[in-house]
Enzyme design. Structure first.
Site, PDB file in Angstrom:
ATOM      1  N   GLU A  69     -35.501 -10.866  54.842  1.00 28.22           N
ATOM      2  CA  GLU A  69     -36.969 -10.962  54.895  1.00 28.22           C
ATOM      3  C   GLU A  69     -37.517 -11.410  53.541  1.00 28.22           C
ATOM      4  OE1 GLU A  69     -40.615 -11.367  56.160  1.00 28.22           O
ATOM      5  OE2 GLU A  69     -39.079 -10.724  57.576  1.00 28.22           O
ATOM      6  N   GLU A  76     -41.024 -19.416  52.406  1.00 29.16           N
ATOM      7  CA  GLU A  76     -42.407 -19.671  52.821  1.00 29.16           C
ATOM      8  C   GLU A  76     -43.284 -20.002  51.617  1.00 29.16           C
ATOM      9  OE1 GLU A  76     -43.545 -16.142  54.923  1.00 29.16           O
ATOM     10  OE2 GLU A  76     -42.648 -16.826  56.806  1.00 29.16           O
TER      11      GLU A  76
END
Length: 127
Positions: A69, A76
């Protein structure tokens, strides 16, 4: 020649690392969910009395989800930085692949959890 890009002290490196973990926790809803679910898995492990090998698998699964994650969040942010938050087809592919890595890791964690917890829960319920 002075090396300005590197941390000179281990403690400074640790502070930056902890700040990175704090940032992803504060800014990413999914990370908070992963931490909550991982914590619940660990609590269930305490309640159900996992053995050493079972704990190793639970810790592996939980920490892998957290690590992937964080890596997903890095991808991102890099894509957003490079595209100045504008749509880009390659940027979308990168984000989708990183999200897919989180999904696969989460599926792995669920499978590990089922293998370890399901028999213990059934035994606990007397089934």
């Amino acid at each position: 020649m002075e090396n300005r890009g590197k941390n000179k002290h281990f403690i400074t490196s640790l502070e930056f690392a902890f700040k990175g973990i704090q940032t992803v926790f504060e800014e990413e809803r999914n990370m908070r969910k992963h931490v909550l679910l991982g914590g619940l898995a660990m609590l269930a492990g305490v309640i159900l009395g996992l053995d050493r090998l079972e704990w190793l698998w639970i810790f592996l699964a939980v920490f892998l989800v957290w690590i992937v994650e964080i890596i997903n969040t890095v991808f991102e942010n890099v894509v957003d930085m490079c595209t100045e938050c504008h749509y880009n087809a390659i940027g979308k592919k990168i984000k989708d692949m990183a999200a897919g890595a989180v999904l696969l890791t989460s599926i792995f964690a669920v499978i590990v959890g089922l293998i370890i917890f399901l028999p213990k829960i059934l035994e606990f319920l007397g089934a």
